[in-house]
Design a protein around this motif. Structure first.
Motif, PDB file in Angstrom:
ATOM      1  N   ASP A  69      -8.519   2.431  -4.725  1.00 24.75           N
ATOM      2  CA  ASP A  69      -7.446   1.579  -4.218  1.00 24.75           C
ATOM      3  C   ASP A  69      -6.424   2.384  -3.411  1.00 24.75           C
ATOM      4  O   ASP A  69      -5.863   1.886  -2.425  1.00 24.75           O
TER       5      ASP A  69
ATOM      6  N   ALA B 268      -5.569   1.822   0.530  1.00 23.51           N
ATOM      7  CA  ALA B 268      -4.187   1.691   0.995  1.00 23.51           C
ATOM      8  C   ALA B 268      -3.920   2.657   2.146  1.00 23.51           C
ATOM      9  O   ALA B 268      -3.273   2.308   3.143  1.00 23.51           O
TER      10      ALA B 268
ATOM     11  N   PRO C 129       0.813  -1.222   0.000  1.00 18.79           N
ATOM     12  CA  PRO C 129       0.000   0.000   0.000  1.00 18.79           C
ATOM     13  C   PRO C 129       0.844   1.269   0.000  1.00 18.79           C
ATOM     14  O   PRO C 129       0.445   2.279  -0.589  1.00 18.79           O
TER      15      PRO C 129
END
Length: 221
Positions: free
Chosen positions: A202, A206, A15
């Motif tokens: 995304d 993260a 991440p």
């Protein structure tokens, strides 16, 4: 290695790399009227600024920044002062450098540098912001809010995530900074400090995962 410099896990690195890539604007370098080197704990900003000056991308360079809790011990005379000295050591003529030694945040970096330039009779139409790699997006969003009539480009040291972490020598600090800068990208537009930036799902996931992992030292309340 101290606890604060502990090795991050592979589950944390993935991440972190996603956020790292999001923060970088990937602008193509072009000649500009002036560059502004944004003060920080990372002397690599001064080195990259000097490299780009020597390559002929700009005739004038401003270093901006006072001290902060992160930099007071490393740069006791102020970020801009130490950055200027390092750039001169790397071949930038002192006459090409303007100094802004008072800024305490990114907004002040922009507004006070603009005042220093105006006082020197320099009124740019295209400005290059040189920063830490993970500060590109936040500095871009801030400058576009505060200096909307100028074209803003961003640059930083051309390092991959692992190489940058090694250059700093403190993995936890870098992840804390990645998370803190992303929080500011998200929150500052609501406060009028920056323009809005789209944050992909995304990247947001993260960000939330690293907060859950405890990388919260640079978060604002």
């Amino acid at each position: 290695m101290s606890d604060d410099q502990q090795v991050i896990t592979e589950g944390q690195r993935r991440p972190a790399e996603l956020i790292w890539d999001y923060h970088r604007m990937h602008h193509e370098l072009r000649p500009v009227d002036v560059a502004i080197g944004l003060g920080s704990h990372d002397l690599g900003v001064a080195a990259r600024s000097a490299e780009l000056y020597r390559a002929g991308f700009f005739p004038h360079l401003v270093f901006t920044g006072g001290t902060s809790r992160t930099t007071a011990k490393v740069f006791p005379r102020g970020e801009a002062v130490h950055f200027r000295e390092h750039a001169i050591d790397l071949g930038v003529p002192a006459a090409a450098i303007l100094l802004e030694p008072n800024a305490g945040n990114t907004g002040q970096n922009i507004t006070l540098s603009r005042e220093v330039l105006a006082a020197a009779g320099i009124h740019p139409t295209r400005v290059l912001l040189v920063s830490k790699p993970y500060m590109e997006r936040r500095s871009f969003a801030t400058a576009r809010k505060l200096w909307p009539d100028v074209e803003i480009l961003c640059a930083s040291a051309p390092l991959e995530f692992d190489d940058y972490v090694k250059s700093i020598g403190d993995e936890k600090l870098v992840l804390d900074m990645l998370v803190g800068d992303l929080q500011r990208v998200i929150e500052y537009p609501k406060l009028g400090f920056a323009i809005e930036q789209e944050v992909p799902e995304d990247v947001r996931a993260a960000y939330e995962s690293l907060i859950c992992e405890g990388f919260t030292r640079r978060l604002i309340s």
